[in-house]
Design a protein around this motif. Structure first.
Motif, short mmCIF file in Angstrom:
data_model
loop_
_atom_site.label_atom_id
_atom_site.label_comp_id
_atom_site.label_asym_id
_atom_site.label_seq_id
_atom_site.Cartn_x
_atom_site.Cartn_y
_atom_site.Cartn_z
N GLY A 49 7.62 115.78 -1.47
CA GLY A 49 6.20 115.51 -1.62
C GLY A 49 5.82 114.11 -1.20
N ALA A 50 6.79 113.18 -1.31
CA ALA A 50 6.50 111.78 -0.96
C ALA A 50 6.29 111.60 0.54
N ILE A 51 6.79 112.51 1.36
CA ILE A 51 6.62 112.37 2.81
C ILE A 51 5.59 113.36 3.35
N ALA A 123 8.47 97.44 1.23
CA ALA A 123 7.23 97.41 0.47
C ALA A 123 6.02 97.31 1.40
N SER A 124 6.13 96.46 2.44
CA SER A 124 5.04 96.32 3.41
C SER A 124 4.77 97.64 4.13
N PHE A 125 5.85 98.32 4.50
CA PHE A 125 5.73 99.63 5.14
C PHE A 125 4.98 100.61 4.23
N THR A 126 5.33 100.61 2.95
CA THR A 126 4.68 101.51 2.00
C THR A 126 3.20 101.18 1.84
N PHE A 127 2.87 99.91 1.74
CA PHE A 127 1.47 99.51 1.59
C PHE A 127 0.64 99.92 2.81
N ILE A 128 1.22 99.74 4.00
CA ILE A 128 0.51 100.11 5.22
C ILE A 128 0.20 101.60 5.25
N PHE A 129 1.18 102.42 4.86
CA PHE A 129 0.94 103.86 4.88
C PHE A 129 0.00 104.30 3.77
N PHE A 130 0.03 103.63 2.64
CA PHE A 130 -0.95 103.92 1.60
C PHE A 130 -2.36 103.61 2.11
N GLU A 133 -3.40 106.28 4.55
CA GLU A 133 -3.71 107.51 3.81
C GLU A 133 -5.07 107.42 3.13
N ALA A 134 -5.34 106.27 2.52
CA ALA A 134 -6.63 106.07 1.87
C ALA A 134 -7.78 106.11 2.88
N ALA A 135 -7.54 105.55 4.07
CA ALA A 135 -8.58 105.57 5.10
C ALA A 135 -8.89 107.01 5.54
N ILE A 136 -7.83 107.82 5.69
CA ILE A 136 -8.03 109.23 6.08
C ILE A 136 -8.78 109.98 5.00
N MET A 137 -8.37 109.79 3.74
CA MET A 137 -9.02 110.49 2.64
C MET A 137 -10.47 110.03 2.46
N ALA A 138 -10.71 108.73 2.63
CA ALA A 138 -12.08 108.22 2.50
C ALA A 138 -13.00 108.81 3.57
N MET A 139 -12.46 108.94 4.78
CA MET A 139 -13.26 109.55 5.85
C MET A 139 -13.54 111.03 5.54
N LEU A 154 -12.53 102.82 -2.47
CA LEU A 154 -12.34 102.46 -3.88
C LEU A 154 -11.83 103.64 -4.69
N ILE A 155 -12.41 104.82 -4.47
CA ILE A 155 -11.99 106.02 -5.19
C ILE A 155 -10.52 106.33 -4.89
N CYS A 156 -10.16 106.31 -3.61
CA CYS A 156 -8.79 106.65 -3.22
C CYS A 156 -7.77 105.64 -3.72
N ALA A 157 -8.20 104.38 -3.87
CA ALA A 157 -7.28 103.35 -4.35
C ALA A 157 -7.08 103.43 -5.86
N VAL A 158 -8.12 103.82 -6.58
CA VAL A 158 -8.06 103.79 -8.04
C VAL A 158 -7.52 105.09 -8.64
N VAL A 159 -7.83 106.22 -8.00
CA VAL A 159 -7.51 107.51 -8.60
C VAL A 159 -5.99 107.73 -8.71
N ILE A 160 -5.22 107.04 -7.88
CA ILE A 160 -3.78 107.24 -7.89
C ILE A 160 -3.08 106.46 -9.00
N ILE A 161 -3.74 105.45 -9.56
CA ILE A 161 -3.09 104.56 -10.53
C ILE A 161 -2.58 105.30 -11.77
N PRO A 162 -3.39 106.16 -12.43
CA PRO A 162 -2.87 106.86 -13.61
C PRO A 162 -1.67 107.75 -13.32
N LEU A 163 -1.54 108.20 -12.07
CA LEU A 163 -0.43 109.08 -11.71
C LEU A 163 0.86 108.29 -11.56
#
Length: 268
Positions: A49-51, A123-130, A133-139, A154-163
């Motif tokens: 699921g992570a990929i 870590a930089s690689f992970t941040f870039i892909f996050f 992903e957020a840009a795609i979901m926001a669009m 903002l929604i895509c960045a915040v909604v993942i935190i509780p998970l």
């Protein structure tokens, strides 16, 4: 005469977040055997699921548009083989000894500084892909619900935190619940395209790229450019081992086969 000391036996009390181990889930370094309480199949499924992020489709679509179908497919196959072979020993030692990418690089002789730099790259690689992903979901939110892009980010960045704060416990449960919906949404566009216009399949396989001379086909330069883009995904193994280290050790030969299947499926 020395004063007599009295020691009061008071049980310590901690903040509920500190006392709740699911908020940590052995997030870093070594994973104890007692923490590997999930089945090998469950951990492997979580690692898969992570990929399964939308950036993969974006990358595949981008290199196909720029370099053509033949060059894109050749690059994906060759680089996938390289990544697979490279990831086998990394995945094996992570799952066998329950260590993350930081401890793996230290054990490989990188030292403290080299291990830190490697972890920074990962870590930089992970941040870039996050971010992608957020840009795609926001669009997608903007196209479907007319939500402004800024608010969508903002929604895509915040909604993942509780998970993610609850570690693999919540992530694996969430993926098991939502996997049927994900499979349906993943396959539905292909079914629709084939139903609406089956000839688009041949148009896709014959596509030679934007701004490319007709009849060029497989080209070494374009193959190399496409391979360079796909090769950036090799750092993803750093995230995969964060899941694989939770796979429990096999106790018998039957479990040994399942263990290898889980490691190979969720890693390389």
């Amino acid at each position: 005469m020395a004063a007599r000391q009295n020691i009061f036996r008071v049980r310590r009390s901690y903040n509920q977040w500190v006392a709740n181990q699911t908020l940590e889930d052995y997030a870093l370094r070594f994973t104890a055997k007692s923490a590997r309480r999930w089945s090998a199949a469950r951990v492997s499924n979580t690692a898969l699921g992570a990929i399964s992020f939308l950036a993969m489709e974006a990358i595949g679509g981008s290199i196909t548009l720029h370099y053509g179908f033949d060059n894109a497919v050749a690059a994906i196959l060759v680089v996938s083989l390289v990544i697979f072979l490279t990831a086998i020993p990394i995945s094996y030692y992570a799952a066998r000894y329950g260590v993350d990418i930081d401890l793996l690089t230290r054990g490989a002789g990188f030292g403290y500084i080299g291990s830190t730099i490697t972890s920074l790259i990962y870590a930089s690689f992970t941040f870039i892909f996050f971010a992608i992903e957020a840009a795609i979901m926001a669009m997608a939110l903007e196209m479907l619900f007319d939500i402004p892009l800024v608010l969508g980010y903002l929604i895509c960045a915040v909604v993942i935190i509780p998970l993610v704060t609850h570690g693999i416990t919540t992530i694996s449960r969430f993926q098991v619940w939502t996997q049927p919906v994900w499979l349906l949404l993943q396959l539905a566009p292909f079914v629709f395209i084939i139903y609406a216009d089956a000839s688009s399949i041949s148009d896709w396989t014959q596509f030679e790229g934007l701004g490319v001379n007709t009849g060029q086909g497989l080209n070494v330069v374009m193959f190399g450019a496409a391979a360079a883009v796909v090769f950036s995904l090799i750092a993803q193994i750093g995230e995969q081992v964060d899941f694989l280290r939770f796979i429990p050790e096999p106790q018998n030969r039957a479990e040994q086969r399942r263990w290898w299947l889980a490691v190979m499926s969720g890693g390389p």
